[in-house]
Design an enzyme around this catalytic site. Sequence first.
Site, PDB file in Angstrom:
ATOM      1  N   LYS A 192       0.845  -1.189   0.000  1.00  0.00           N
ATOM      2  CA  LYS A 192       0.000   0.000   0.000  1.00  0.00           C
ATOM      3  C   LYS A 192       0.884   1.244   0.000  1.00  0.00           C
ATOM      4  O   LYS A 192       1.592   1.513   0.960  1.00  0.00           O
ATOM      5  CB  LYS A 192      -0.897   0.053   1.240  1.00  0.00           C
ATOM      6  CG  LYS A 192      -1.926   1.201   1.162  1.00  0.00           C
ATOM      7  CD  LYS A 192      -2.567   1.497   2.505  1.00  0.00           C
ATOM      8  CE  LYS A 192      -1.750   2.475   3.319  1.00  0.00           C
ATOM      9  NZ  LYS A 192      -1.693   3.844   2.717  1.00  0.00           N
ATOM     10  N   GLU A 247       4.537   6.448  16.141  1.00  0.00           N
ATOM     11  CA  GLU A 247       3.215   6.262  16.747  1.00  0.00           C
ATOM     12  C   GLU A 247       2.446   5.150  16.040  1.00  0.00           C
ATOM     13  O   GLU A 247       1.863   4.270  16.675  1.00  0.00           O
ATOM     14  CB  GLU A 247       2.429   7.569  16.703  1.00  0.00           C
ATOM     15  CG  GLU A 247       2.963   8.672  17.598  1.00  0.00           C
ATOM     16  CD  GLU A 247       4.250   9.298  17.088  1.00  0.00           C
ATOM     17  OE1 GLU A 247       5.016   9.850  17.910  1.00  0.00           O
ATOM     18  OE2 GLU A 247       4.517   9.213  15.866  1.00  0.00           O
ATOM     19  N   GLY A 249       3.813   2.838  14.170  1.00  0.00           N
ATOM     20  CA  GLY A 249       4.577   1.617  14.377  1.00  0.00           C
ATOM     21  C   GLY A 249       4.181   0.908  15.665  1.00  0.00           C
ATOM     22  O   GLY A 249       4.080  -0.326  15.709  1.00  0.00           O
ATOM     23  N   GLU A 266      10.529   0.496  10.279  1.00  0.00           N
ATOM     24  CA  GLU A 266      11.515   1.563  10.072  1.00  0.00           C
ATOM     25  C   GLU A 266      10.779   2.860  10.341  1.00  0.00           C
ATOM     26  O   GLU A 266       9.943   3.291   9.547  1.00  0.00           O
ATOM     27  CB  GLU A 266      12.086   1.495   8.649  1.00  0.00           C
ATOM     28  CG  GLU A 266      13.370   2.279   8.487  1.00  0.00           C
ATOM     29  CD  GLU A 266      13.134   3.668   7.933  1.00  0.00           C
ATOM     30  OE1 GLU A 266      13.158   4.624   8.745  1.00  0.00           O
ATOM     31  OE2 GLU A 266      12.914   3.784   6.726  1.00  0.00           O
ATOM     32  N   CYS A 300      13.384  10.566   7.483  1.00  0.00           N
ATOM     33  CA  CYS A 300      13.392   9.983   8.831  1.00  0.00           C
ATOM     34  C   CYS A 300      14.762  10.072   9.480  1.00  0.00           C
ATOM     35  O   CYS A 300      14.869  10.155  10.711  1.00  0.00           O
ATOM     36  CB  CYS A 300      12.919   8.535   8.781  1.00  0.00           C
ATOM     37  SG  CYS A 300      13.825   7.511   7.600  1.00  0.00           S
ATOM     38  N   GLU A 397      10.310  14.789  16.289  1.00  0.00           N
ATOM     39  CA  GLU A 397      10.629  14.749  14.861  1.00  0.00           C
ATOM     40  C   GLU A 397       9.768  15.780  14.137  1.00  0.00           C
ATOM     41  O   GLU A 397       8.554  15.619  14.028  1.00  0.00           O
ATOM     42  CB  GLU A 397      10.380  13.352  14.298  1.00  0.00           C
ATOM     43  CG  GLU A 397      10.816  13.204  12.862  1.00  0.00           C
ATOM     44  CD  GLU A 397      10.594  11.807  12.322  1.00  0.00           C
ATOM     45  OE1 GLU A 397      11.412  11.363  11.505  1.00  0.00           O
ATOM     46  OE2 GLU A 397       9.599  11.173  12.712  1.00  0.00           O
TER      47      GLU A 397
END
Length: 791
Positions: A192, A247, A249, A266, A300, A397
């Site tokens: 997706k 979050e 993940g 990741e 990231c 982040e």
Amino acid sequence: MNILQRYEAMDYGAAPEARNEADAWLAGRDFSRALFIGGAWRAAAGGKTFATEDPATGKQLAKISDAGDADIDAAVAAARKALPKWQASSGYARARVLYAIGRAMQRHQRLFAVLESLDNGKPIRESRDIDVPLAIRHFIHHAGWAQALDKEFPGHKAAGVVGQIIPWNFPLLMLAWKIAPALAAGCTVVLKPAEFTPLTAILFAEICEKAGVPKGVVNIVPGGPDAGAAIVNHADVDKIAFTGSSEVGKIIRKATAGSGKKISLELGGKSAFVVFEDADLDSAVEGLVDGIWFNQGQVCCAGSRLLAQEGIADPLFAKIKTRMGQLRLGSPLDKNTDIGPLVAAVQRDRVGGLVEEGTRQGAVCWQPDTALPSSGYFYPPTLATSVSPANILAQEEVFGPVLAAMTFRNTEEAVELANNTRYGLAASVWSENINLALHVAPQLKAGVVWINGTNMFDAACGFGGYRESGFGREGGREGMLEYLTLKTPAGAMLKPSTQAEIRIGEGDAPLIDRTPKLFIGGKQVRPDGNYSFAVADRKGRLAGEVGLGSRKDIRDAVSAARAASKGWGEATAYNRSQVLYFFAENLSARADEFAARLTQLTGASAKAARAEVDASVERLFEHAGMADKFEGRVHQPPARAVTLALHEPVGVVGIVAPDDAPLFSLVSLVAPALAMGNTVVAVPSARHALLATDLYQVIEYSDVPAGAINIVTGRAAELCAVLAKHDDVDGLWVIADAETCKQAEAESIGNLKRVFTGNGRAVDWNAGPWAPEALLRKAVEVKNVWVPYGD
């Protein structure tokens, strides 16, 4: 203006990339039938669509089919149907398909690049020169892995049907990172793409048609969060590979708990960019441009935390501001553009909100006097100074073009500041002293460290994080293992551990009023609650009593393990091997005593009990011998650099051992963890706990440092839950009943610790995922340190 004046002014004219081919592709495709399932294009079963737009203008590019539950069911069914034949095909056959994909992408790479920039907003120079070539590299590189699979990974097989969910910041590259190793391993895929950026995934599906990918092997299902959730929760998906926020993940980790699915995550990062006073400052500034303003900071592993040594901080900040003033914001299709728009209005507003909050918390934010384009989701490059370590800009982040700067005085402070984050994805170290750089790199809690460089990637070199940046690796040998499982039969289901009913007053042995204690920090200590529980012998008679450990005892044991982790983890592998050999010697010297205890508690024959003790000694010897042999690798990527794939200890590892083979299973779990430099908090079998309390008497005189091994006896399920929730535990290995295993995975999301369970089944300690070499792999993190060379 003459040439010299133009050079001094750095004033460039527009250099737009032609978009006519991309526009023709957009105009000629029916995006209402954009789901690629079982080798055919179809509309979403529910008829829903969503819009994707050009972030530079806000104009709609296309309306895309929005996959729902029924579409995910169909895609998974197609992948399941295609799996046996694809998995059984030869490595050479799969290699040919992967190579064909790579070559077809090469033939259409300019179209891929333009579509990527239109859909994502990244400058065409980045998509054309970095993203697309690296995506192609992954397919051609993994063609080699496909053909070498049986030789390089003996005893392994494809993980099965893989659900893959990728983000919007590197749409094509993330697709390649995930699909290439999956196909090489013999897996089939349901992928997706992000709803903001589905276009290159749709073009990739067309490439699969042209490259001869068998129907159902690759399925592309554009959609929103509901489609992602349907993939994660689908019972017929064997593995989940996710790249995105920490979050989400954590939600995925909890949703898959107890399912038996393989999972790799990741996730986010807050990477340190450390500049020492002897660094080449001009090079460091150019590295920062690449580190934080590449892809508008929507990376990231962006070097979003600048740590500058005090002596050079002011001149470095001045150089950064001068360079920021030269950055060009504008159309992503202009070859001179340095910074394009953020992906969407919601992302621009989020970045702006975080900068405002950082300012309220004391940061001084500076932006160059650069005019923003009149349309699109642009945000100016931002330098935040006077940032405290607790400031939101230093901890969260931002995922935008915002650099938070701090200073440090010495190397120790630099390492402490760099590691002051819940993330651990990447870091960058700048120093002309290679000894200093290589001294600092292993101390940084990050999966990738670049020395005098940043954002270096290659298909041969693993990429992935520590801590809340996720687990698993993309690329290289480690990345291939994420899509493979060992060919071993499933063991019998384990029942919850229960205490045997004890007949008081019966038997030959008189009651002894000595109660073995817990073993914490190298000392025998009473449990915090001052409770104990009885241990029965093979006939149900009282064999003794042991301490009933509690949450506070686990807390103390974890603290002791953490205190010991620096010394034990930094000890040489040779020294660790000597300690384990000595441990084995001393256990061997008491073999008769331990065999008698095994017979007393388990009812094993004298011969079988002695065989278990001898096997435990042999297992200690084996891991002592491997302590200085299970090493990393050196990669040679197609760049002027070498990449050191270093094996590092996970940290503090919690271990929950089963009732079966109570001595051998405990040793089989503890020994590899110790061999690789981890410290351990072990919860032994409650039914046979006296074996563990006998064992710590051996540990006490085997030169094992205080705190390296801690033993807390008690109820396994309760203590396992405490270990799972403890945010200072880095890894957790659990062999227990299914419910305890599920709870361990579900409760681990606080810090996304590395959890390995037996999924409620008995395990084979000599083969499969719990064999010695497999446990050594579980006992290490792989850190890739990039070291450039040359002038």
